[in-house]
Design an enzyme around this catalytic site. Structure first.
Site, PDB file in Angstrom:
ATOM      1  N   LYS A   1      66.550  31.687 139.333  1.00  0.00           N
ATOM      2  CA  LYS A   1      66.713  31.688 137.703  1.00  0.00           C
ATOM      3  C   LYS A   1      65.412  31.677 137.008  1.00  0.00           C
ATOM      4  O   LYS A   1      64.584  31.071 137.442  1.00  0.00           O
ATOM      5  CB  LYS A   1      67.269  30.041 137.537  1.00  0.00           C
ATOM      6  CG  LYS A   1      67.202  29.849 136.189  1.00  0.00           C
ATOM      7  CD  LYS A   1      67.775  28.325 135.739  1.00  0.00           C
ATOM      8  CE  LYS A   1      67.378  27.825 134.415  1.00  0.00           C
ATOM      9  NZ  LYS A   1      68.176  26.420 134.012  1.00  0.00           N
TER      10      LYS A   1
ATOM     11  N   ASP B   1      63.880  27.745 127.702  1.00  0.00           N
ATOM     12  CA  ASP B   1      65.364  27.410 127.476  1.00  0.00           C
ATOM     13  C   ASP B   1      65.369  26.377 126.468  1.00  0.00           C
ATOM     14  O   ASP B   1      65.119  25.135 126.413  1.00  0.00           O
ATOM     15  CB  ASP B   1      65.652  26.644 128.680  1.00  0.00           C
ATOM     16  CG  ASP B   1      67.094  25.908 128.666  1.00  0.00           C
ATOM     17  OD1 ASP B   1      67.788  26.296 127.751  1.00  0.00           O
ATOM     18  OD2 ASP B   1      67.511  25.048 129.410  1.00  0.00           O
TER      19      ASP B   1
ATOM     20  N   LYS C   1      68.461  21.516 122.253  1.00  0.00           N
ATOM     21  CA  LYS C   1      67.874  20.258 123.138  1.00  0.00           C
ATOM     22  C   LYS C   1      66.850  19.685 122.037  1.00  0.00           C
ATOM     23  O   LYS C   1      66.602  20.096 120.917  1.00  0.00           O
ATOM     24  CB  LYS C   1      66.658  20.769 123.997  1.00  0.00           C
ATOM     25  CG  LYS C   1      67.512  21.197 125.372  1.00  0.00           C
ATOM     26  CD  LYS C   1      66.412  21.887 126.444  1.00  0.00           C
ATOM     27  CE  LYS C   1      66.965  22.172 127.441  1.00  0.00           C
ATOM     28  NZ  LYS C   1      67.776  21.523 128.433  1.00  0.00           N
TER      29      LYS C   1
ATOM     30  N   ASP D   1      61.248  26.983 132.931  1.00  0.00           N
ATOM     31  CA  ASP D   1      62.474  27.087 133.338  1.00  0.00           C
ATOM     32  C   ASP D   1      62.938  28.232 134.223  1.00  0.00           C
ATOM     33  O   ASP D   1      63.954  28.796 134.257  1.00  0.00           O
ATOM     34  CB  ASP D   1      63.437  26.791 131.961  1.00  0.00           C
ATOM     35  CG  ASP D   1      64.895  26.233 132.595  1.00  0.00           C
ATOM     36  OD1 ASP D   1      65.008  25.716 133.648  1.00  0.00           O
ATOM     37  OD2 ASP D   1      65.805  26.681 131.665  1.00  0.00           O
TER      38      ASP D   1
ATOM     39  N   ASP E   1      73.753  25.013 126.840  1.00  0.00           N
ATOM     40  CA  ASP E   1      72.546  24.771 127.415  1.00  0.00           C
ATOM     41  C   ASP E   1      72.544  24.624 129.055  1.00  0.00           C
ATOM     42  O   ASP E   1      71.725  24.490 129.766  1.00  0.00           O
ATOM     43  CB  ASP E   1      72.209  23.159 127.102  1.00  0.00           C
ATOM     44  CG  ASP E   1      70.668  22.991 127.299  1.00  0.00           C
ATOM     45  OD1 ASP E   1      69.702  23.762 127.693  1.00  0.00           O
ATOM     46  OD2 ASP E   1      70.286  21.605 127.316  1.00  0.00           O
TER      47      ASP E   1
ATOM     48  N   GLU F   1      72.921  26.892 130.769  1.00  0.00           N
ATOM     49  CA  GLU F   1      72.785  28.530 131.123  1.00  0.00           C
ATOM     50  C   GLU F   1      72.450  29.042 132.281  1.00  0.00           C
ATOM     51  O   GLU F   1      72.634  30.226 132.811  1.00  0.00           O
ATOM     52  CB  GLU F   1      71.734  28.930 130.002  1.00  0.00           C
ATOM     53  CG  GLU F   1      70.271  28.767 130.304  1.00  0.00           C
ATOM     54  CD  GLU F   1      69.790  27.554 130.623  1.00  0.00           C
ATOM     55  OE1 GLU F   1      70.475  26.317 130.267  1.00  0.00           O
ATOM     56  OE2 GLU F   1      68.580  27.333 131.218  1.00  0.00           O
TER      57      GLU F   1
ATOM     58  N   ARG G   1      73.334  28.475 135.467  1.00  0.00           N
ATOM     59  CA  ARG G   1      74.404  28.653 136.481  1.00  0.00           C
ATOM     60  C   ARG G   1      74.887  29.956 135.879  1.00  0.00           C
ATOM     61  O   ARG G   1      75.656  30.724 136.927  1.00  0.00           O
ATOM     62  CB  ARG G   1      75.294  27.482 136.399  1.00  0.00           C
ATOM     63  CG  ARG G   1      75.986  27.345 135.090  1.00  0.00           C
ATOM     64  CD  ARG G   1      76.714  25.847 134.994  1.00  0.00           C
ATOM     65  NE  ARG G   1      75.652  24.700 134.910  1.00  0.00           N
ATOM     66  CZ  ARG G   1      75.794  23.540 134.803  1.00  0.00           C
ATOM     67  NH1 ARG G   1      77.088  23.051 134.970  1.00  0.00           N
ATOM     68  NH2 ARG G   1      74.927  22.468 134.787  1.00  0.00           N
TER      69      ARG G   1
END
Ligand code: BES
Ligand code: MN
Ligand code: ZN
Length: 519
Positions: free
Chosen positions: A281, A286, A293, A304, A363, A365, A367
């Site tokens: 990933k 993010d 967030k 991230d 959020d 995201e 996956r």
């Protein structure tokens, strides 16, 4: 400036700091005894005086007395005879560096004694001290322009005195390649998101071509052709173009050759004859997107892309030490931003696999990015096993804290291998449940509007995230998912891992590959 490390045949140094071993029970090693003699009994007196007893990892620092050319003597606890573990040796190397860096000392000599009270051969132990030292000496300070010399680490060089210095030099070279991979990963996760956006991260990986890694980079146009609607949806709010990074290391000299077939037999219950695949990933920042967030701590989301960072550092380690294995690394690189073009909660996207996803929370995201990266990897390479890495869920931090990464795996043998490799290098993983398709946890992500939704309810958040990924794993492919949200960044120093980006995962997977696919 990286620490300079060299190996030489045993001889007490005339200058600088010198570290000698003391066994538990205050028993001096031969080098410590030799120093004791030349200092008129100083060492024996020092160990009698206080709490230092030679327990593993203890350090007693003495200013060298007049008459000796050295500046400092460090007594290092090496524990009970025969009990020093490889990880203990690494930690000692790291702790010595940390101890001396604030003192002004510039050079250190570590004496490795050849006595049977150790479980490692001296050359091997020497290489482990050096590995620990290199890992702990890491510092991300390129943006500090006003640091005073006295605040900078002072140690410049380490000499490890050991029998068979040539053997130690060779053993160390391979270990240092792995350390370089770890350090590369730490650099990548430490860089802020205005510097490391998707294209910049891909460009960093492109540098691995110097080591013989084949690097292919795709942009949004190509990904659209491939049908990667899940990954593209995450990136559509950002001004930075998303990238798909594909790295290949062919270390067997011919994919599908006899070496490749031989190792296939040793892998998990693998059907695929292709390479071992790693998928990362790479969300370079993010914000959460439209499901934004809270402000507090959002700066952490620069790391991230930690999963991609590990995959890139791992490729560097494997190529650097010329690992005899065929490996691919695939990373989805994207920035998750809110904007007028961003995806909305409720949007339905079509992934490369053809499965549709209702995006309940923008959020969740990671996956979505992995869904397409995993599918692409399987379609393209038919891998014999896949490991993905992702800073996927805050929930894994609640479950496991910061010492273990979460492991989800559809193959018990592969799971055991990964747990063993993690223990061996001090990057432990803890297995959590994974349900079959259609059962228990998996049902949580069924959607009324599409094939699935991208979040379950709050309960078991790391598990439902893994269940989501599993829906993109083809039947018969051994697969493991490592949720590294709790281990990618550290707020406290450890003997071989300074606080900040840890590189957690590089050593683990390097070891896993070495133990299961290179023999
Ligand atoms: N990148 C985060 C997970 C994360 C949180 C990593 C804290 C490191 C530290 C991920 O994209 C995320 O936001 N996950 C959500 C999922 C939720 C919306 C189902 C989370 O964990 O809150
Ligand atoms: Mn998120
Ligand atoms: Zn994320």
């Amino acid at each position: 400036m990286p620490l300079k490390i060299s190996f030489a045949a045993p001889k007490l140094p005339k200058t600088g700091a010198v570290a000698v071993g003391v066994l538990e029970g205050r028993k001096l090693s031969p080098s410590a005894a030799a120093l004791d003699k030349s200092t008129g009994g100083l060492i024996a007196r020092a160990v009698k005086q206080g709490r230092f007893s030679g327990k593993t990892g203890q350090i007693l620092e003495l200013v060298a007395p007049g008459g000796l050319g050295n500046s400092r003597i460090l007594l290092v606890g090496v524990g009970k005879p025969g009990a020093l573990k490889d990880l203990d040796a690494e930690s000692i190397g790291g702790s010595l560096v940390a101890r001396l860096n604030g003192t002004g000392e510039q050079s250190l000599t570590i004496m490795v004694d050849s006595v049977e009270e150790f479980s490692q051969a001296p050359a091997h132990r020497g290489a482990l001290y050096a590995l620990g030292a290199s890992l702990r000496a890491y510092r991300f300070d390129k943006y500090k322009t006003k640091e005073k010399p006295d605040d900078k680490p002072s140690l410049k060089s380490i000499t490890v005195m050991t029998a068979n210095p040539a053997v130690a030099t060779r053993a160390s070279a391979a270990l240092q390649k792995v350390a370089e991979g770890v350090i590369f990963t730490r650099d990548l996760v430490s860089e802020p998101a205005n510097i490391i956006h998707p294209k910049a991260l891909a460009a960093e990986a492109k540098n691995l071509e110097k080591l013989g890694v084949k690097v292919q980079i795709m942009g949004e146009r190509e990904m659209r052709k491939l049908g990667m609607g899940a990954l593209l949806g995450v990136g559509q709010g950002s001004a930075e173009e998303a990238q798909l990074l594909v790295m290949r290391w062919n270390g067997t000299g011919g994919a599908g050759g006899s070496a490749a077939k031989k190792v296939a037999a040793k892998g998990p219950s693998a059907k695929g004859q292709g390479p071992v695949a790693f998928v990362g990933k790479g969300v370079t920042f993010d914000t959460g997107g439209i499901s934004i967030k809270p402000a507090g701590g959002m700066e952490d989301m620069k790391w991230d892309m930690g999963g991609a960072g590990v995959v890139i550092g791992l490729m560097r380690a494997l190529a650097g030490r010329k690992a005899k294995v065929d490996v691919v690394g695939v990373c989805g690189l994207v920035e998750n931003m809110p904007s007028g073009t961003a995806q909305r909660p409720g949007d339905i996207v079509t992934s490369m696999s053809g499965q549709t996803i209702e995006v309940i929370n923008t959020d969740a995201e990671g996956r979505l990015v992995l869904a397409d990266a995993l599918w692409y990897t399987q379609e393209t390479f038919k891998p014999r096993a896949i490991v993905d890495l992702a800073t996927l869920t805050g929930a894994i931090i609640i479950a496991l804290g910061h010492d273990h990464a979460g492991l989800f795996c559809n193959d018990d043998k592969m799971s055991d291998q990964l747990i063993a490799a993690g223990k061996g290098v001090g990057e432990p993983v803890w297995r959590l449940p994974l349900a079959e398709l259609g059962e228990s946890y998996d049902k949580e992500i069924n959607s009324d509007a599409a094939d699935m939704k991208n979040v379950g309810n709050r309960a078991g958040g790391s598990i439902t995230a893994a269940q989501f990924l599993q829906r993109f794993i083809q039947k018969g492919t051994p697969w493991a998912h490592l949720d590294i949200a709790g281990t990618t960044w550290a707020s406290k120093d450890k003997p071989t891992v300074p606080k900040g980006g840890t590189g957690f995962g590089v050593r683990l997977l390097d070891r896993w590959v070495a133990e299961n696919y290179e023999k």
